[in-house]
Enzyme design. Structure first.
Site, mmCIF file in Angstrom:
data_model
loop_
_atom_site.group_PDB
_atom_site.id
_atom_site.type_symbol
_atom_site.label_atom_id
_atom_site.label_comp_id
_atom_site.label_asym_id
_atom_site.label_seq_id
_atom_site.Cartn_x
_atom_site.Cartn_y
_atom_site.Cartn_z
ATOM 1 N N ALA A 16 0.844 -1.202 0.000
ATOM 2 C CA ALA A 16 0.000 0.000 0.000
ATOM 3 C C ALA A 16 0.874 1.244 0.000
ATOM 4 O O ALA A 16 2.098 1.143 -0.131
ATOM 5 C CB ALA A 16 -0.911 -0.020 1.222
ATOM 6 N N ASN A 17 0.276 2.401 0.125
ATOM 7 C CA ASN A 17 1.042 3.642 0.282
ATOM 8 C C ASN A 17 0.306 4.558 1.257
ATOM 9 O O ASN A 17 -0.761 4.211 1.752
ATOM 10 C CB ASN A 17 1.275 4.314 -1.081
ATOM 11 C CG ASN A 17 -0.028 4.654 -1.773
ATOM 12 O OD1 ASN A 17 -0.805 5.446 -1.270
ATOM 13 N ND2 ASN A 17 -0.280 4.013 -2.913
ATOM 14 N N ARG A 18 0.868 5.730 1.517
ATOM 15 C CA ARG A 18 0.350 6.590 2.592
ATOM 16 C C ARG A 18 -0.796 7.504 2.188
ATOM 17 O O ARG A 18 -1.189 8.382 2.947
ATOM 18 C CB ARG A 18 1.486 7.469 3.128
ATOM 19 C CG ARG A 18 2.579 6.696 3.801
ATOM 20 C CD ARG A 18 3.614 7.627 4.403
ATOM 21 N NE ARG A 18 4.823 6.902 4.725
ATOM 22 C CZ ARG A 18 4.962 6.169 5.825
ATOM 23 N NH1 ARG A 18 3.983 6.084 6.695
ATOM 24 N NH2 ARG A 18 6.089 5.523 6.036
ATOM 25 N N ALA B 8 -3.399 7.579 -5.570
ATOM 26 C CA ALA B 8 -1.998 7.156 -5.585
ATOM 27 C C ALA B 8 -1.999 5.666 -5.944
ATOM 28 O O ALA B 8 -1.986 4.792 -5.075
ATOM 29 C CB ALA B 8 -1.370 7.391 -4.218
#
Ligand code: C5P
Length: 402
Positions: free
Chosen positions: A211-213, A277
């Protein structure tokens, strides 16, 4: 005559400013609106339902559990059979209930049940208006898409104290009502928009993912703003923990491929704003079962493969929307990378920002962006993500003006 034939549900809550609501009813009706009044118990301590009903030429609704009213109209119909819900005056208490979704009387229940625009004219002592709790509630309500008029500054009727907290004057409230209901304040009416938001989760196995932030705050705010300007918005959202924006259709996805499918299924559209994102890579073959740690064995290798580029796909699609906007989260050479992306992805604008950890932008509430367009760049100052959304939605509307 913007108000001609418009139906205003007027909620009067308890405050000395309630006397001004009598004049407000007259002003609204003079302009052709009908006013259906709802009064809280507090309001009835300041003005009588008899006076309010006489001026409105309608029945005054006061009870959540009134058998006749529920059989006759019902609180859900009250909440929906109108063009606008106006609260004047709105007390600090009613704002607190709204911000927290409480529904313990007719007014607060209507406010929780309505899908109509809501305009609030607060009236309270300046210390109550500036109390951190009221400030928090105000910010929550603004983020929920609730509109405000006032409060104005001046002397308080009861205490003689000066400061912000007086209810806006009836004619100013009428002007705000007209603004909310004016079709020209909805420049995107009839336009279809697709917005992506949030991160994607790319599975490694059934319990683990990459995942990402991204929080989704910026994309969700943009979707909400486009909807507020009248667009028919489909928000394709990766996994986020923030609430859905008001008035948009939300399609929830996890993986980039699902996000692409949902975006393509929403075409044709006039506007695409790709804020998500999206993970550049996914695990080539995610395991069907949880990968077990075996004593003495080396960690499993992760073979990655490229994800579809959704923005690029949309930017070069046979059904390409008239306006395509992409984002570029960079940690270096923001302008150069953004401009290259504009070309490569077939976008009309790239909203570029520096997401180096020290900026706190990724996941935070504020954003500093550079708008890269075909005819040049524009630096916007640091602002909260809601303000970026408002400015971007106006920029988008300007393309459809006339
Ligand atoms: O190439 P990069 O990821 O920096 O591009 C960012 C822009 O492209 C964003 O608008 C993002 O939503 C979009 N994007 C996409 N699909 C991808 C990667 C990025 O739509 N696979």
């Amino acid at each position: 005559m913007i108000l001609q034939g418009k139906r205003i549900l007027l909620i009067i809550s308890g405050g000395i400013a309630a006397y001004k609501s009598l004049d407000l009813i007259r002003r609204l009706r003079e302009r052709g609106a009908s006013v259906r009044p709802v009064m809280t118990a507090g309001a009835q301590a300041f003005v009588t339902p008899l006076a309010v009903g006489a001026l409105a030429a309608d029945k005054v609704f006061t009870d959540l559990f009134s058998r006749e009213d529920e059989q006759d109209v019902g609180h859900i119909r009250l909440a929906r059979d109108c063009d606008l819900v106006l609260i004047a005056p709105a007390t600090a208490d009613l704002m607190a209930k709204m911000a927290n979704g409480l529904a313990d009387d007719l007014a607060s229940t209507i406010l929780l049940a309505t899908d109509r625009p809501v305009l609030v004219a607060p009236a309270m002592n300046p210390k109550m208006w500036w109390h951190p709790a009221t400030c928090r509630n105000h910010a929550t309500l603004v983020a929920d898409g609730i509109r405000f008029v006032g409060p104005a500054s001046g002397e308080m009727a009861e205490s003689g104290e000066k400061g912000e907290g007086r209810m806006a004057e009836p004619l100013d409230i009428v002007a705000a009502v007209e603004d909310v209901l004016d079709p020209s304040s909805k420049p995107l009416l009839g336009r279809k928009a697709i917005v992506t938001s949030g991160p994607t989760h790319e599975p490694i196995d059934p319990v683990r993912y990459i995942a990402n932030r991204s929080s989704g705050k910026q994309g969700h705010a943009i979707a909400g703003e486009l909807a507020r300007l009248g667009a028919d918005v489909t928000l394709v959202s990766g996994p986020v923990t923030i609430p859905d924006p008001k008035g948009v259709r939300v399609v929830r996805v996890e993986r980039a491929e699902e996000m692409r499918d949902a975006v393509l299924a929403a075409l044709p559209a006039d506007i695409a704003v790709m804020v998500a994102a999206v993970a550049d890579w996914r695990v080539a073959s995610a395991a069907g079962n949880k990968i077990k740690k075996q004593p003495g064995e080396a960690p499993p290798p992760l073979q990655l493969t490229e994800n579809p580029d959704i923005l690029k796909t949309v930017g070069h699609h046979a059904q390409r929307p008239a306006l395509v906007v992409g984002f570029a989260a960079e940690t270096q050479d923001v302008a150069e990378n953004g401009r290259a992306k504009l070309e490569r992805k077939g976008a009309d604008y790239i909203v570029a920002n520096d997401v180096s950890p020290q900026t706190g932008i990724m996941g935070g509430d504020r954003n500093t962006v550079k708008i890269i367009g075909k005819s040049g760049d524009e630096d916007w100052p640091d602002m909260d993500k809601q303000a970026v959304a408002e400015k971007l939605a106006l920029l988008i509307s300007s393309h459809f003006a006339g």
